[in-house]
Design an enzyme around this catalytic site. Structure first.
Site, PDB file in Angstrom:
ATOM      1  CG  HIS A   1      -0.484   0.421   2.569  1.00 36.65           C
ATOM      2  ND1 HIS A   1      -0.196   1.990   2.961  1.00 36.65           N
ATOM      3  CD2 HIS A   1      -0.134  -0.098   3.745  1.00 36.65           C
ATOM      4  CE1 HIS A   1       0.250   1.916   3.876  1.00 36.65           C
ATOM      5  NE2 HIS A   1       0.122   0.744   4.580  1.00 36.65           N
TER       6      HIS A   1
ATOM      7  N   GLY B   1      -0.251   4.243   1.074  1.00 37.73           N
ATOM      8  CA  GLY B   1      -0.745   5.014   2.087  1.00 37.73           C
ATOM      9  C   GLY B   1      -2.489   5.542   1.714  1.00 37.73           C
TER      10      GLY B   1
ATOM     11  CG  ASP C   1       0.355   8.695   2.397  1.00 36.56           C
ATOM     12  OD1 ASP C   1       1.539   8.318   2.365  1.00 36.56           O
ATOM     13  OD2 ASP C   1      -0.461   8.807   1.700  1.00 36.56           O
ATOM     14  CB  THR C   2       2.071   4.883   6.605  1.00 34.86           C
ATOM     15  OG1 THR C   2       1.813   5.642   7.936  1.00 34.86           O
ATOM     16  CG2 THR C   2       2.950   3.621   7.128  1.00 34.86           C
ATOM     17  CB  ILE C   3       4.846   3.073   1.840  1.00 34.45           C
ATOM     18  CG1 ILE C   3       6.204   2.925   2.578  1.00 34.45           C
ATOM     19  CG2 ILE C   3       4.504   4.348   1.466  1.00 34.45           C
ATOM     20  CD1 ILE C   3       7.023   1.846   2.330  1.00 34.45           C
TER      21      ILE C   3
END
Length: 338
Positions: free
Chosen positions: A9, A11, A170-172
């Site tokens: 993903h 994010g 955001d986050t990966i």
């Protein structure tokens, strides 16, 4: 049925780049070839290879392309979580406020080193703070952006909110699901203009990622969005446990994920704010769920403007750039895996 699944993903947030750019990055990441690394076993080496490809992209908020802190520094959080499906036990490692081009790789190295016993009998650290590469400097578009707003950072409200919202923060995450082991890695540069030393959900196992199994049912969960709220909700662990507790309910997996997120949100004071400065749930959850009868699915739920992810097996690959429909506060779904 395929015996191996890769879930990636990019994010949950407000992605303004065209979906095709992410699709190409997804394909490049899952096709990356792990380098020969004696330190890593095969699944961990693959995690490092995929993560490095993603972390080097300007589309993501981690590594050198991280959102900048108020003091102009690059600080990333990352975690590695390895689950043994035979023993039903996990091992983990986290690196916090780490300046690195490849934070997941640094965390993977730390994970391997902590498995070695110390001659003095000292407990190896599960989490470390400030393992920093001081040779890395802010550059490119993010440096220009920081220089533009630097004078206003002493009073943060002077920064235009629409401009800030256009910057990915955001986050990966990457999960590799095999027959005997599940290896997950997450990393993020955190929120734009964060306070130096701020720790996000990607540095907290149970918040940004988690894996668990019960009676042959497996749940692997990755989370992104507002890190403070995800940490308060212990969201990845909460969703995992809710899925496993309701494994015989017959309900759709994505419905259970949404239920878990909403229930957890009711138990905390949310810090994410909407356009009217009112608290809101601002999260994205994706993951993998497997039943003993080999029914497998990749699921998602998000309240953010977009959520970008995809999965791949030896038989099939699927990519999704999910947008929140107008007039809706959340969206969810699931894809059955062959």
């Amino acid at each position: 049925m395929s015996d191996k699944l890769t879930l990636v993903h990019f994010g949950a947030g407000n992605h303004t780049d065209p979906p095709d750019k992410f699709r190409r990055l997804f394909r490049r990441a899952i096709r990356s070839t792990p380098a020969s690394r004696p330190l890593f076993e095969s699944q961990l080496a693959e995690l490092v290879s995929i993560s490095q490809t993603i972390e080097e992209s300007p589309l993501t908020n981690t590594g050198l392309t991280s959102s900048v802190a108020r003091d102009g520094s690059i600080q990333c959080d990352s975690s590695v979580f390895v689950y043994n499906r035979t023993t039903l036990k996990h091992t983990q490692s986290s690196l916090l406020a780490n300046t690195s081009a490849h934070p997941t790789t640094d965390c993977a190295i730390q994970y391997v080193l902590q498995q070695n016993q110390n001659d003095l009998g000292l407990t190896a650290p599960v989490a470390l703070v400030g393992k920093t590469d001081r040779t890395l400097e802010l550059n490119g578009p993010m440096k220009q952006f920081y220089d533009k707003f630097k004078p206003a950072l002493c009073k943060i409200d002077a920064v235009d909110r629409k401009t800030v919202a256009s910057i990915v923060s955001d986050t990966i995450g990457v999960s590799l699901v095999g027959r005997t082991t599940v290896t997950t890695g997450v990393s993020s540069g955190g929120s734009l203009f964060k306070r130096p030393g701020r720790i996000g959900c990607s540095g907290v196992v149970g918040a940004g990622c988690y894996t668990a199994q019960q009676e042959g049912f497996l749940a692997n969960v990755l989370c992104s969005g507002n890190g403070e709220d995800i940490i308060q909700m212990d969201l990845a662990r909460t969703v995992c446990r809710h899925l496993l507790s309701n494994r015989h309910s017959g309900r759709m997996t994505c419905d259970l994920v949404a239920e878990a997120a909403y229930t957890a949100a009711e138990e905390v004071e949310l810090r994410a704010l909407d356009e009217n400065y009112k608290p809101r749930l601002y999260v994205g959850v994706c993951g993998y769920f497997e039943a003993p009868d080999n029914l497998k699915c990749v699921f998602y739920f998000h309240t953010t403007e977009t959520f970008v992810f995809g999965y791949s097996t030896s038989l099939k690959s699927e990519f999704l750039f999910s947008k929140l429909p107008k007039a809706q506060t959340a969206t969810k779904g699931q894809m059955y895996v062959k």
